[in-house]
Write an enzyme that holds these catalytic residues in place. Structure first.
Site, PDB file in Angstrom:
ATOM      1  N   GLY A 102     -27.348   9.937  -0.756  1.00 29.15           N
ATOM      2  CA  GLY A 102     -27.612  11.136  -1.543  1.00 29.15           C
ATOM      3  C   GLY A 102     -26.333  11.588  -2.212  1.00 29.15           C
ATOM      4  O   GLY A 102     -25.426  12.090  -1.547  1.00 29.15           O
ATOM      5  N   MET A 103     -26.237  11.392  -3.521  1.00 31.50           N
ATOM      6  CA  MET A 103     -25.018  11.700  -4.282  1.00 31.50           C
ATOM      7  C   MET A 103     -25.158  13.077  -4.923  1.00 31.50           C
ATOM      8  O   MET A 103     -25.976  13.277  -5.815  1.00 31.50           O
ATOM      9  CB  MET A 103     -24.779  10.642  -5.361  1.00 31.50           C
ATOM     10  CG  MET A 103     -24.674   9.219  -4.840  1.00 31.50           C
ATOM     11  SD  MET A 103     -23.169   8.927  -3.876  1.00 31.50           S
ATOM     12  CE  MET A 103     -21.930   8.940  -5.171  1.00 31.50           C
ATOM     13  N   SER A 104     -24.342  14.027  -4.475  1.00 26.28           N
ATOM     14  CA  SER A 104     -24.444  15.399  -4.977  1.00 26.28           C
ATOM     15  C   SER A 104     -23.516  15.669  -6.145  1.00 26.28           C
ATOM     16  O   SER A 104     -23.621  16.704  -6.796  1.00 26.28           O
ATOM     17  CB  SER A 104     -24.107  16.376  -3.849  1.00 26.28           C
ATOM     18  OG  SER A 104     -22.740  16.222  -3.478  1.00 26.28           O
ATOM     19  N   VAL A 109     -17.209  15.449  -3.432  1.00 29.84           N
ATOM     20  CA  VAL A 109     -16.294  14.451  -2.877  1.00 29.84           C
ATOM     21  C   VAL A 109     -16.839  13.827  -1.589  1.00 29.84           C
ATOM     22  O   VAL A 109     -16.601  12.639  -1.316  1.00 29.84           O
ATOM     23  CB  VAL A 109     -14.893  15.068  -2.643  1.00 29.84           C
ATOM     24  CG1 VAL A 109     -14.924  16.116  -1.539  1.00 29.84           C
ATOM     25  CG2 VAL A 109     -13.864  13.988  -2.339  1.00 29.84           C
ATOM     26  N   ASP A 110     -17.568  14.574  -0.784  1.00 31.81           N
ATOM     27  CA  ASP A 110     -18.028  14.063   0.511  1.00 31.81           C
ATOM     28  C   ASP A 110     -19.038  12.930   0.360  1.00 31.81           C
ATOM     29  O   ASP A 110     -18.935  11.897   1.030  1.00 31.81           O
ATOM     30  CB  ASP A 110     -18.628  15.196   1.349  1.00 31.81           C
ATOM     31  CG  ASP A 110     -17.626  16.304   1.624  1.00 31.81           C
ATOM     32  OD1 ASP A 110     -16.444  15.978   1.849  1.00 31.81           O
ATOM     33  OD2 ASP A 110     -18.010  17.480   1.609  1.00 31.81           O
ATOM     34  N   MET A 131     -30.363  13.941  -6.664  1.00 33.49           N
ATOM     35  CA  MET A 131     -31.614  14.706  -6.651  1.00 33.49           C
ATOM     36  C   MET A 131     -31.423  16.058  -7.317  1.00 33.49           C
ATOM     37  O   MET A 131     -30.430  16.741  -7.089  1.00 33.49           O
ATOM     38  CB  MET A 131     -32.144  14.857  -5.223  1.00 33.49           C
ATOM     39  CG  MET A 131     -31.248  15.573  -4.261  1.00 33.49           C
ATOM     40  SD  MET A 131     -31.830  15.420  -2.537  1.00 33.49           S
ATOM     41  CE  MET A 131     -30.872  13.995  -2.008  1.00 33.49           C
ATOM     42  N   CYS A 141     -33.820  23.448   3.200  1.00 31.12           N
ATOM     43  CA  CYS A 141     -33.580  22.394   2.211  1.00 31.12           C
ATOM     44  C   CYS A 141     -33.279  21.072   2.907  1.00 31.12           C
ATOM     45  O   CYS A 141     -33.773  20.016   2.499  1.00 31.12           O
ATOM     46  CB  CYS A 141     -32.428  22.786   1.290  1.00 31.12           C
ATOM     47  SG  CYS A 141     -32.038  21.538   0.046  1.00 31.12           S
ATOM     48  N   GLY A 169     -23.389  13.135   2.862  1.00 29.02           N
ATOM     49  CA  GLY A 169     -21.993  13.511   3.066  1.00 29.02           C
ATOM     50  C   GLY A 169     -21.811  14.644   4.049  1.00 29.02           C
ATOM     51  O   GLY A 169     -20.783  15.329   4.019  1.00 29.02           O
ATOM     52  N   CYS A 198     -27.620  26.913  -4.252  1.00 25.10           N
ATOM     53  CA  CYS A 198     -27.725  26.195  -5.525  1.00 25.10           C
ATOM     54  C   CYS A 198     -28.415  27.004  -6.602  1.00 25.10           C
ATOM     55  O   CYS A 198     -27.917  27.145  -7.708  1.00 25.10           O
ATOM     56  CB  CYS A 198     -28.471  24.876  -5.315  1.00 25.10           C
ATOM     57  SG  CYS A 198     -29.186  24.192  -6.820  1.00 25.10           S
TER      58      CYS A 198
END
Length: 370
Positions: free
Chosen positions: A12-14, A17-18, A38, A103, A127, A199
């Protein structure tokens, strides 16, 4: 156990950096790695409060840099139905919810996990600063190694079956190490500031955001003796222990000590306040929790000695937990400040996060002393 080289992992790429370093570390460990960005909130006002486009661009830049594919998915409908509507309902009921916990349970470890598996993934990765341990046929959720970044509080409602399908590469690291890895590999997110806040609210004032969805109901502000000393714009804008934004001052015969929110009387729509950081009404001896989620089944046939957190970043608090007819009751060894209905209490056995639930009521310390 399968070798990493045969396992396909979707991270899961937000755009932070994490998750960037998580993808990099998994590649170094030999996994077949892909990313997925996402989008959980549809901006409808044209101002891009969630900076989703910037985050997507950063995620794409990292994936290009390390040479992996980036998928995108829109879970805005699932987020609205399973997270946001609950968030509004809780505020309408006068409680203070934590949407990040929902979430994680409903989106990141349900919608995302299901979608990744449908793409042919064997595992997902995030992350989060947590760890997992497989022991005696079950998968446990452990605190992250970095005590300043441990996020187990936010993942307590995720089941062991979901944790078993997830890798947490940065959970074994401290934050400075993660940033150092990102800088070493010149990742676009190396110096990116950590995201804070919810968010869908972004940089807006919380009260301005809430007004769009819930009508404000002004009412009186009272002291513990019942004296009316002001007006509030709506109980939903206030939380237990709050000091700022009360608009109280210059009262005759009152000391200069700051005022704090002590209670919210939902029946009368009254905000009850008192002076002083150590006001006895701010402290609780026990709480009652409901909507309990356990990572794995927990035996509470007899009361159990554990530790708990009633808010993120709190140090572990010793308590006795027992199951009652009305829910789960936790009695603390030491008084707990500003225990807030709607927030989560999370229970631990050492470094193992057992699970937690929603705080329904708190028993004031002074009530116990009578």
């Amino acid at each position: 156990m399968q070798a990493p080289s045969t396992q396909r992992v979707i991270v899961g790429m937000s755009g932070g950096v994490d998750s960037s370093v998580s993808a990099l570390l998994l590649m170094e460990q030999g996994y077949q790695v892909e990313g997925l960005f996402m989008k959980n909130w549809d901006e409808d006002d044209g101002t891009e409060y969630c900076t989703a486009m910037d985050d997507l661009a950063d995620a794409q830049a990292v994936c290009d840099r390390i040479g992996i594919k980036l998928h995108t998915a829109n879970f805005a409908a699932e987020y609205w139905d399973n997270v946001f509507e609950h968030f509004l309902a809780e505020y309408k009921a006068g409680r203070t919810p934590n949407p990040d916990i929902l979430c994680n349970r409903e989106i990141k470890f349900k919608a995302f996990l299901d979608y990744a598996l449908s793409l042919g993934a064997d595992l997902i990765a995030t992350g989060h600063y947590v760890r997992r341990r497989d022991i005696d046929g079950r998968t446990e959720l452990l605190k992250g190694l970095d005590p300043n970044k441990d996020q187990s509080y936010f993942l307590h409602a995720v089941g062991g079956e979901q944790i078993a399908k997830t890798l947490f590469p940065v959970g074994e690291l401290e934050k400075p190490q993660v940033r150092a890895i990102a800088e070493k590999y010149e990742l676009a997110t190396a110096k990116k500031k950590d995201s804070t806040g919810i968010c869908f609210i972004g940089e807006r004032r919380f009260s301005d955001f809430l007004k769009q969805y819930l009508p404000a109901q002004p009412g009186d502000i009272e002291t513990t003796e019942g004296q009316v000393i002001g007006r509030h714009h709506g109980l939903m804008y206030h939380t237990i222990g709050q000091r700022q934004g009360l608009g109280i001052g210059g009262l005759k015969d009152a000391s200069d000590d700051p005022w704090y929110v002590l209670r919210k009387d939902l029946t009368r729509n009254v905000l009850i306040v008192g002076q002083g950081n150590e006001h006895p009404w701010l402290f609780s001896r026990a709480l009652l929790a409901s909507d309990i989620y356990w990572v794995n089944p927990v035996d509470l046939s007899t009361p159990r000695r554990l530790t708990a957190k009633v808010r993120y970043r709190q140090s572990d608090q010793a308590c006795t937990l027992e199951k009652t007819e009305n829910g789960y009751r936790a009695v603390f060894d030491e008084p707990q400040r500003a225990v807030t209905p709607g927030q989560s209490v999370v229970f631990y056995d050492g470094e193992v996060c057992l699970g937690g639930g929603v705080i329904e009521t708190a028993q004031a310390w002074y009530e116990d002393a009578r």
